[in-house]
Design a protein around this motif. Structure first.
Motif, PDB file in Angstrom:
ATOM      1  N   UNK A 197       0.807  -1.140  -0.248  1.00 58.10           N
ATOM      2  CA  UNK A 197      -0.011  -0.049   0.033  1.00 58.10           C
ATOM      3  C   UNK A 197       0.865   1.203   0.040  1.00 58.10           C
ATOM      4  N   UNK A 198       0.649   2.260  -0.777  1.00 60.99           N
ATOM      5  CA  UNK A 198       1.177   3.410  -0.987  1.00 60.99           C
ATOM      6  C   UNK A 198       0.222   4.482  -0.490  1.00 60.99           C
ATOM      7  N   UNK A 199       0.630   5.436   0.607  1.00 58.91           N
ATOM      8  CA  UNK A 199      -0.452   6.473   1.025  1.00 58.91           C
ATOM      9  C   UNK A 199       0.173   7.652   0.341  1.00 58.91           C
ATOM     10  N   UNK A 200      -0.772   8.421  -0.279  1.00 60.42           N
ATOM     11  CA  UNK A 200      -0.415   9.754  -0.789  1.00 60.42           C
ATOM     12  C   UNK A 200      -1.106  10.896  -0.071  1.00 60.42           C
ATOM     13  N   UNK A 201      -0.466  11.856   0.388  1.00 56.71           N
ATOM     14  CA  UNK A 201      -0.868  13.012   1.149  1.00 56.71           C
ATOM     15  C   UNK A 201       0.010  14.445   0.553  1.00 56.71           C
ATOM     16  N   UNK A 202      -0.915  15.501   0.164  1.00 61.95           N
ATOM     17  CA  UNK A 202      -0.509  16.431  -0.528  1.00 61.95           C
ATOM     18  C   UNK A 202       0.508  16.376  -1.756  1.00 61.95           C
ATOM     19  N   UNK A 203       0.023  15.271  -2.298  1.00 62.98           N
ATOM     20  CA  UNK A 203       0.759  14.959  -3.519  1.00 62.98           C
ATOM     21  C   UNK A 203       2.199  14.331  -3.430  1.00 62.98           C
ATOM     22  N   UNK A 204       2.410  13.898  -2.448  1.00 58.85           N
ATOM     23  CA  UNK A 204       3.707  13.028  -2.016  1.00 58.85           C
ATOM     24  C   UNK A 204       3.665  11.703  -1.548  1.00 58.85           C
ATOM     25  N   UNK A 205       4.446  10.744  -1.389  1.00 58.67           N
ATOM     26  CA  UNK A 205       4.223   9.479  -0.714  1.00 58.67           C
ATOM     27  C   UNK A 205       4.525   9.939   0.762  1.00 58.67           C
ATOM     28  N   UNK A 206       3.421   9.736   1.559  1.00 56.54           N
ATOM     29  CA  UNK A 206       3.394   9.657   3.037  1.00 56.54           C
ATOM     30  C   UNK A 206       4.032   8.541   3.733  1.00 56.54           C
ATOM     31  N   UNK A 207       3.695   7.287   3.266  1.00 58.21           N
ATOM     32  CA  UNK A 207       4.043   6.088   3.779  1.00 58.21           C
ATOM     33  C   UNK A 207       3.876   4.905   2.792  1.00 58.21           C
ATOM     34  N   UNK A 208       4.560   3.776   3.067  1.00 57.93           N
ATOM     35  CA  UNK A 208       4.520   2.703   1.929  1.00 57.93           C
ATOM     36  C   UNK A 208       4.605   1.391   2.708  1.00 57.93           C
ATOM     37  N   UNK A 209       4.065   0.322   2.386  1.00 60.86           N
ATOM     38  CA  UNK A 209       4.199  -0.882   3.268  1.00 60.86           C
ATOM     39  C   UNK A 209       2.824  -1.648   3.277  1.00 60.86           C
TER      40      UNK A 209
END
Length: 249
Positions: free
Chosen positions: A216-228
């Motif tokens: 899972x990739x979490x996007x926030x404000x156009x950037x990657x916030x977290x991944x895993x």
């Protein structure tokens, strides 16, 4: 693992609003990935950039074994390169049968002479039946698409994309409007498709994402916030803050 798609340092602004902010994200040749994030996180804009609908202000989007740039390519050329996109609302030809919908979508030679010479070959029939089996509509090939349920129309559109033999499939909120049973079957279809290509699913339904059981990739404000894994990202304090701190999550 060699990458199928590499998005590096991409940014884009609309009327002063930075929709994508130095985004870097990569996808392998065969993988299933879920992209989540609150409204306005940049999920749709990311897909628009990859498919050529939106041109970024900066950064690179590199595709395939030949490491070619997708930037500057038309949407149709990008589709021919092997990138398929399914929007949230299914768009099928309702007055045509399931078989006819799949036949129109088959990856065949293009151009006036190819169209004139094209016939209903046994190979095409085999491909149609294989795709119909994959999406669970093998018993509905003679039905009009307009008679299908909402979930079945979603599966048919996924099948139409699979018939084009894409190497990357972008799927936007496939679970929306589906019954529980339909959502379960949709995850099975997507997981099976990802065995032979990259499948990227943008989704809000966390139970659906959990059933996908993928990175899972979490996007926030156009950037990657977290991944895993889903458990990993949802235990991240920043992810919790972003989701719980917004009413439109």
């Amino acid at each position: 693992m060699s990458m199928l798609l590499e998005v590096d340092g991409v940014s884009v602004s609309f009327d002063g609003f930075r929709a994508i902010n130095n985004l870097s994200i990569n996808f392998g040749k065969t993988e299933l990935r879920a992209i989540i994030g609150p409204n306005g996180a940049g999920k749709t804009t990311f897909m628009d950039i990859v498919t050529g609908k939106t041109k970024p202000d900066e950064g690179s989007v590199i595709w395939g074994d030949m490491n070619i740039s997708l930037l500057g390519m038309s949407e149709s050329r990008i589709a021919m390169e092997g990138i398929g996109r399914k929007f949230q609302k299914p768009t099928v030809f309702e007055a045509q049968t399931v078989r006819q919908n799949l036949a129109m979508a088959l990856k065949n030679p293009r151009g006036p002479f190819a169209v004139l010479m094209h016939s209903k070959t046994a190979e095409n029939a085999r491909k149609i039946e294989a795709v119909a089996e994959e999406i669970g509509l093998a018993d509905s090939l003679t039905r009009l698409a307009g008679e299908l349920s909402h979930g079945q129309k979603q599966w048919l559109e996924i099948g139409m994309l699979l018939a084009q033999e894409p190497r990357l499939l972008l799927v936007d909120e496939p679970a929306a409007g589906m019954t529980v049973e339909e959502r379960e079957k949709t995850t099975d279809i997507l997981r099976r498709a990802a065995q032979t290509r990259a499948v990227v699913v943008v989704e809000h339904d966390m139970e659906f994402v959990r059933r996908l059981d993928c990175k899972v990739t979490v996007l926030h404000e156009g950037s990657v916030l977290a991944e895993g894994s889903l458990d990993h990202v949802t235990s991240n304090p920043r992810v919790i803050e972003v989701y719980l701190g917004r009413t439109d999550a």
